[in-house]
Enzyme design. Structure first.
Site, PDB file in Angstrom:
ATOM      1  N   ASP A  39      36.823 -53.853 -41.689  1.00 42.81           N
ATOM      2  CA  ASP A  39      38.230 -54.130 -41.416  1.00 42.81           C
ATOM      3  C   ASP A  39      38.871 -55.018 -42.474  1.00 42.81           C
ATOM      4  O   ASP A  39      38.632 -56.217 -42.503  1.00 42.81           O
ATOM      5  CB  ASP A  39      38.322 -54.798 -40.045  1.00 42.81           C
ATOM      6  CG  ASP A  39      39.730 -55.177 -39.665  1.00 42.81           C
ATOM      7  OD1 ASP A  39      40.673 -54.530 -40.152  1.00 42.81           O
ATOM      8  OD2 ASP A  39      39.895 -56.119 -38.861  1.00 42.81           O
ATOM      9  N   TYR A  86      45.859 -61.401 -46.084  1.00 36.97           N
ATOM     10  CA  TYR A  86      45.776 -59.961 -45.882  1.00 36.97           C
ATOM     11  C   TYR A  86      45.920 -59.312 -47.255  1.00 36.97           C
ATOM     12  O   TYR A  86      46.371 -59.932 -48.211  1.00 36.97           O
ATOM     13  CB  TYR A  86      46.913 -59.481 -44.974  1.00 36.97           C
ATOM     14  CG  TYR A  86      46.947 -60.149 -43.624  1.00 36.97           C
ATOM     15  CD1 TYR A  86      45.906 -59.990 -42.728  1.00 36.97           C
ATOM     16  CD2 TYR A  86      48.034 -60.944 -43.247  1.00 36.97           C
ATOM     17  CE1 TYR A  86      45.928 -60.604 -41.487  1.00 36.97           C
ATOM     18  CE2 TYR A  86      48.066 -61.564 -42.009  1.00 36.97           C
ATOM     19  CZ  TYR A  86      47.007 -61.390 -41.134  1.00 36.97           C
ATOM     20  OH  TYR A  86      47.033 -61.997 -39.906  1.00 36.97           O
ATOM     21  N   ASP A 116      45.314 -51.916 -44.189  1.00 39.70           N
ATOM     22  CA  ASP A 116      44.336 -52.269 -43.157  1.00 39.70           C
ATOM     23  C   ASP A 116      43.451 -51.092 -42.745  1.00 39.70           C
ATOM     24  O   ASP A 116      43.877 -50.209 -42.007  1.00 39.70           O
ATOM     25  CB  ASP A 116      45.109 -52.804 -41.947  1.00 39.70           C
ATOM     26  CG  ASP A 116      44.213 -53.327 -40.846  1.00 39.70           C
ATOM     27  OD1 ASP A 116      42.989 -53.294 -40.994  1.00 39.70           O
ATOM     28  OD2 ASP A 116      44.759 -53.785 -39.824  1.00 39.70           O
TER      29      ASP A 116
END
Length: 489
Positions: free
Chosen positions: A108, A275, A303
């Site tokens: 992930d 991120y 993602d």
């Protein structure tokens, strides 16, 4: 794909939310990129109520996830991936402890923590989820620090520990990870035991440096400070099994046989390393442009732990407005749209200052057929206001169409055109890769977790709802919570 009565299907749409093999690289002077095979499971047959619940959970999970010096020989490694439940999630495998035991984990890029279900807290009798038993590892150290992470689809709690972890041909001898004793129902689906976050340390609930980042920051370990994904497509294959070959993960080098042309790298905006952020600069549907704004309002997290693509309601609504016959769902399914299945929807996305617009297959845009001639689209409205998450979460609906590279220095994300070799894997039925424990090309010492006696995270760490399906969940979700149809980690 199966049909549902329209009236029932409409009420199920929003519930979809809950939405790796080890190999050592060859120690040659010109290392051959190693890959991790990914698996995918066959699509679950859902009735109208189940589908509605799945849609709702998929959206909520994603929102919750983001709301919160001697020279070693350089090397590269790979892990084969598994495609689970018709593109709902993708997972690889790691090995932990002494002696090393293998576990399947969601990979992930929308979160940064590693965690495994513990044998003393998660039942294995009925659900078949392999669990980690610290008593069986002579190298395990209990850090006596609590750990928790929450997602829209649930949460995971336990304690932090450290142990030897192997992945894609590399080893970190003191990797900090969560040993989870409490997991929300349906957060994990067998045979997945946990999640490996591949984001940056700054969003780790544990405060620990992620496995990949420790390698990238250790001079001379990796050929190149990057990792790459090639994901398979089975969403349009009616006879796909629960688990199918899922593609390849490479660490330290790209696999040139899986893409053609150049890799188009775009830097992560300054100060946004957490991120894997890209600025969405253009969006089209059937040749018509949709305004996406600019600056941080157009930031998108790339993602791998999320199944779909979520974005601001006004923009997603404008996209569907370009599709004749589309309709916004209401009630518990608000945020999703239906459209005529007979319409081929061609969407492209462009990032940063690139001149390349990347197309999304019509098969990937079509999430589910819910009635005679009526389908649900894979883009949905996502509200990340009041959180640290970006406005857009770009998941596997897009990533199955490109070769994706995550590079730490300079911090950037790159896309390339898939090769014929890569696309030939789409829909090709086969056995899922088996978890393995292999030799390692390089071993480094891990770093400690953050200070304090309790480490926890909710919407500010993991992406809102990443996984909900089998991969994503706890570590951050959108896998951060593997639930069942769509994943949001």
């Amino acid at each position: 794909m199966h049909l549902l009565p329209y009236s029932l299907a409409v009420s199920c749409l929003l519930s979809i939310a809950n939405d790796y093999v080890l190999a050592a690289p060859s120690p040659s002077t010109s290392p051959i990129p190693r890959s991790i095979p990914l698996l995918r499971r066959s699509r679950t047959q859902r009735n109208a109520t189940e589908f509605s619940s799945w849609l709702k959970s998929q959206k909520e999970i994603l929102e919750a996830k983001y709301s919160s010096s001697s020279q070693k020989k350089r090397a590269s490694g790979l892990n084969l991936l598994t495609n689970q439940n018709a593109d709902s999630s993708f997972y690889g495998s790691i090995a932990v402890g002494t002696p090393a035991m293998s576990y399947n984990v969601i990979l992930d890029t929308g979160s940064s923590d590693l965690w495994l279900a513990a044998s003393d807290g998660v039942s294995t009798t009925s659900d078949g989820i392999p669990t980690f038993d610290s008593a069986n590892s002579s190298s395990f150290t209990n850090l006596n620090t609590s750990f928790s992470i929450s997602y829209g689809s649930g949460a995971a709690r336990g304690t932090l520990g450290k142990d030897v972890v192997q992945f894609a041909g590399f080893e970190v001898d003191s990797q900090v990870f969560g040993v989870v004793t409490q997991v929300s129902q349906n957060l994990l689906n067998a045979p997945v035991s946990g999640l490996m976050g591949l984001g940056f340390k700054s969003i780790a609930a544990s405060g620990a440096t992620p496995f990949w980042q420790q390698l990238a920051e250790t001079d001379g370990t990796l050929d190149s400070p990057l990792m790459a994904f090639q994901l398979t497509r089975f969403v349009d294959v009616n006879n796909a099994q629960t688990l199918e070959p899922g593609g390849t993960f490479n660490l330290g080098a790209v696999n040139s046989s899986l893409f053609t042309g150049d890799i188009d790298y775009q830097d992560i905006p300054d100060g946004q390393e957490g991120y894997w952020i890209q600025q969405l600069s253009a969006l089209t549907v059937n040749g018509n442009s949709v305004s996406v704004g600019s600056g941080s309002a157009a930031y998108a997290a790339i993602d791998t732990g999320t199944t779909l693509v979520g974005g601001p309601e006004s923009i997603v609504s404008a996209l569907y407005a370009q599709i004749p016959g589309s309709e916004a769902l209401t009630g518990s399914n608000s945020g999703y749209w239906t459209y005529p299945c007979s319409t081929d929807v061609n969407v492209t996305m462009r990032f940063g200052s690139s001149s390349i617009s990347w197309p999304i297959s019509t098969a990937d845009f079509l999430l589910e057929q819910v009635g005679q001639g009526t389908c649900v689209g894979a883009f949905f409205a996502l509200n990340t206001s009041g959180t640290s998450a970006p406005a857009w979460i770009v998941g596997d609906t897009f990533l199955k169409n490109v070769y994706t590279v995550f590079r730490s220095n300079p911090a950037s994300v790159g896309f390339a055109t898939l090769s014929d070799t890569a696309t030939a894997m789409n829909g090709k039925l086969g056995s899922a890769p088996s978890p393995t424990v292999g030799a390692v090309a390089a071993t480094i010492s891990g770093s400690s977790a953050g200070t304090g006696t309790d480490r926890s995270s909710s919407a500010n760490g993991a992406l809102p709802g990443t996984v909900v399906s089998a991969l994503g969940a706890w570590a951050a979700v959108l896998l951060s919570g593997v639930l069942g149809g769509v994943m949001l980690l």
